[in-house]
Design a protein around this motif. Structure first.
Motif, PDB file in Angstrom:
ATOM      1  N   SER A  19       0.838  -1.208   0.000  1.00  0.00           N
ATOM      2  CA  SER A  19       0.000   0.000   0.000  1.00  0.00           C
ATOM      3  C   SER A  19       0.867   1.251   0.000  1.00  0.00           C
ATOM      4  O   SER A  19       1.949   1.278   0.602  1.00  0.00           O
ATOM      5  CB  SER A  19      -0.910   0.039   1.236  1.00  0.00           C
ATOM      6  OG  SER A  19      -1.676  -1.153   1.335  1.00  0.00           O
ATOM      7  N   LEU A  41      -4.779   6.776   1.664  1.00  0.00           N
ATOM      8  CA  LEU A  41      -4.416   5.574   0.920  1.00  0.00           C
ATOM      9  C   LEU A  41      -4.626   5.853  -0.566  1.00  0.00           C
ATOM     10  O   LEU A  41      -5.752   6.034  -1.020  1.00  0.00           O
ATOM     11  CB  LEU A  41      -5.280   4.391   1.381  1.00  0.00           C
ATOM     12  CG  LEU A  41      -5.026   3.053   0.686  1.00  0.00           C
ATOM     13  CD1 LEU A  41      -3.602   2.560   0.934  1.00  0.00           C
ATOM     14  CD2 LEU A  41      -6.045   2.009   1.155  1.00  0.00           C
ATOM     15  N   SER A  80      -3.339   0.327  -3.441  1.00  0.00           N
ATOM     16  CA  SER A  80      -3.109  -0.872  -2.632  1.00  0.00           C
ATOM     17  C   SER A  80      -3.314  -2.129  -3.464  1.00  0.00           C
ATOM     18  O   SER A  80      -4.241  -2.216  -4.273  1.00  0.00           O
ATOM     19  CB  SER A  80      -4.047  -0.900  -1.423  1.00  0.00           C
ATOM     20  OG  SER A  80      -3.768  -2.031  -0.623  1.00  0.00           O
TER      21      SER A  80
END
Length: 662
Positions: free
Chosen positions: A46, A58, A61
């Motif tokens: 990630s 994020l 990923s």
């Protein structure tokens, strides 16, 4: 690397191919995490990117729930990812969920993964994001795997820093922090004024275009050869005999040589190359780690040692690339704002003044030599801006606020517009001042006041006409000595003094003899270490103990003043006897010039600075001997209140127009 598919060198080569593909930023990022996961036999990889609001989003990923990408956001003090970012150190755990900082986010689906390895994505010591791999099995990742992930993070750092990921931010969501506007407060005001321009690094970071090595043995050989050459250069500098024994310059070079010979440092560089980096990329990698640690250390001694390592890495980088990356001093871009860790006054004078708008320094207080020169040039300047050279990229828009000590890097359009208006306001105020230039200089009750300028360099001389000043009340002769690479010869001193008198015309000029020592150290003179330099061997004390130095200056002044009136003033006089001794040297030089047929000044007035409190109790005797006195308010106030004017903690603890002082 155990279990890895081909090791870090294969991964780096594949990353290079992905970086060159004509795909969108998100596709590129998605391919990168798949490659890293496969290479490290990890079930999760990630990438978290630091945003302008200091949260971590994020961005890609492999292994976590796809829906979590661009939805999961962590504070910089939240979870293991936040810990990696805030401390700029890797975290390697076999059971992540047992760690007190572990934060569970149900949307990611990461509860089934136990082992965790996270490394900061660093550039110039600044954290741009976090790169993480995870596995279901409880295992501690090897040193080789950790090293490989840190190496890969370097490539990601360049991608983030380029601004390529800015387009991926969700509408209304904060952008990546790499190119965010920065407002740095708490700097030291060196020169008042406001400057808007674009950043030019005085000693620019080397821009690396090739991170990935094609021939590992060749890169190791290049690295070792560059280190060896650098060591030899340092040895030559130390053994040439041009530097005096003891003193700051020799200590700095000795520290450099100690670090250059440090096997641990060289081992870290070689290990970075073995992960698949070119020699210069390896130096950048180790240097960035060093900077990250430096920014988080409060101990001043340790910070200085890490600064030495940082400087040494720069020296090695230039050695590897075999060329000088400093900008051409006479070919600055328009509206240049210089950014430097530290800088000597001579270096500042090498730049084209017409294009130079401002100066930002990591080090350097209001009384530093470079600050004095910046004031003489009228350049807004701010010092004590931590990691200035690390948070600025060449060409960045930058605002220097010399009135508040603030620096704005990559300012928003609104901020820039506000400062443009402030600059216009200052310009209008200057025009108002200009309109007052030729009005009589007197108090409200009609008492005339003679208003003069201070000067010390040839660049100051046009200010006499510009301001309508009645002359030069103080010409600091030491500035010529401070900006020179070697001791100015008598002919150079004579030339400057004559130029000053010619520029002043019929207006008086008061020349203060050499006032060095204390906080004014000459780079080519032996540095005498003193516990209290302000109270030590300086100014007239140095001149009387080294009469040849003072006599040479007096002779140059007397020759330059031929046929005109000349005013000479001695600094730091503490007793009447010191003044008598100094004035005797003037008489001796007049006799010498008369004997050799030189034309003499029409009149020589000799005066004293009153800046040592002891002189206040000898004024009756002194007034019988001097032609004039001048109050040296800076030193007199600091001695009067026992408050060092160069120490920010106490410099403001007294009122310079208080009744006792007046």
């Amino acid at each position: 690397m155990p279990g890895a598919l081909g090791g870090p060198r294969v991964l780096l080569r594949r990353l290079r191919e992905v970086m060159a593909e004509p795909v969108s930023a998100q596709e590129r990022l998605d391919k990168i995490v798949v490659l890293i996961a496969a290479n490290m036999v990890a079930e999760v990889c990630s990438v978290y990117v630091l945003r302008v609001d200091n949260t971590l989003e994020l961005y890609a990923s492999e292994g976590l729930n796809r829906e979590a990408v661009h939805q999961t956001v962590l504070r910089q003090d939240e979870g293991l990812v936040g810990l990696v970012a805030s401390e700029a150190n890797p975290i390697n755990l076999s059971e992540a969920q047992n760690h007190p900082a572990f934060s569970y986010r149900p949307e990611t689906g990461e509860e089934i993964y136990h082992s965790f390895l996270g490394v900061p994505v660093l550039r110039a010591g600044n954290t741009l994001g976090v790169l993480v791999v995870q596995n279901r099995a409880r295992r501690t990742y090897s040193e080789e795997e950790e090293e490989a992930l840190q190496t890969t993070a370097m490539v990601l750092a360049e991608m983030i820093a380029s601004g390529e990921l800015s387009a991926l931010a969700r509408p209304g969501a904060p952008e990546p922090a790499a190119r965010r506007p920065l407002h740095v407060t708490g700097g030291a005001t060196l020169t008042e004024g406001i400057a808007l321009g674009h950043a030019v690094l005085h000693e620019p970071r080397v821009v690396i275009t090739n991170f990935i090595a094609d021939d590992l043995p060749k890169e190791l050989k290049r690295l070792r050869a560059a280190v060896e050459t650098m060591r030899s250069d340092l040895d030559v500098l130390l053994e040439r005999g041009e530097l005096p024994d003891g003193g700051e310059h020799r200590e700095v070079l000795e520290a450099y040589r100690m670090f250059a010979d440090d096997r641990g440092w060289l081992h870290r560089l070689e290990e970075a190359v073995r992960t698949g980096l070119t020699a210069e990329a390896a130096v950048e990698r180790v240097q960035s780690d060093t900077r990250a640690r430096m920014l988080r250390i409060s101990d001043p001694y340790l910070r200085e040692r890490l600064h030495d390592l940082d400087d040494l890495a720069n020296r090695l980088m230039h050695q590897l690339l075999g060329q000088d990356y400093a900008p051409a001093r006479d070919r600055l871009p328009e509206n240049a704002v210089l950014v430097a860790r530290s800088m000597g006054p001579a270096a500042l004078l090498e730049y084209d003044r017409r294009r130079l708008r401002g100066l930002v320094l990591e080090e350097g207080g209001p009384n530093s030599h470079v600050a004095i020169v910046a004031r003489a040039l009228g350049i807004p300047a701010v010092g004590e801006i931590a990691n200035a050279t690390g948070i600025v990229d060449p060409g960045d828009a930058i605002i220097v606020d010399g009135t508040t000590g603030d620096v704005h890097i990559r300012p928003s359009p609104d901020m820039e517009a506000a400062y443009v208006e402030r600059v216009r306001l200052r310009a209008r105020r200057q025009l108002q001042y200009l309109a007052l230039r030729d009005k009589p200089c007197q108090t409200k009750n009609g008492e005339p006041i003679t208003l003069m300028i201070n000067a010390g360099l040839a660049v100051d001389l046009p200010h006499i006409e510009e301001t309508g000043a009645a002359g030069i009340g103080l010409f600091r002769t030491e500035l010529q000595f401070m900006v020179a690479a070697a001791f100015p010869r008598a002919a150079e001193q004579f030339s400057l003094y004559r130029t000053v008198l010619d520029a002043a015309g019929d207006r008086p000029v008061t020349f203060r003899t050499l006032d060095v020592g204390g906080d004014k150290l000459l780079p080519y003179m032996r540095n005498v270490v003193e516990e209290n330099p302000a109270l030590g061997w300086r100014a007239i004390r140095l001149g009387l103990d080294r009469p040849a130095l003072l006599r040479a200056q007096l002779r140059a002044l007397l020759r330059a003043g031929a046929g005109r009136g000349l005013r000479i003033m001695f600094p730091m006089i503490a007793t009447v006897e010191e003044f008598d001794e100094a004035k005797a040297l003037v008489e001796r030089e007049l006799t010498h010039l008369r004997r050799h047929g030189h034309k003499l000044p029409e009149r020589v007035d000799v005066g004293s600075m009153v800046e040592v409190p002891s002189l206040l109790y000898q004024l009756d005797e002194l007034l019988e001997r001097v032609d004039f006195l001048s109050i040296g308010s800076n030193d007199l106030a600091q001695f009067f209140y026992a408050a060092d004017r160069g120490n920010a903690r106490v410099a403001e603890r007294f009122d310079p127009i208080s009744v006792p002082l007046l």
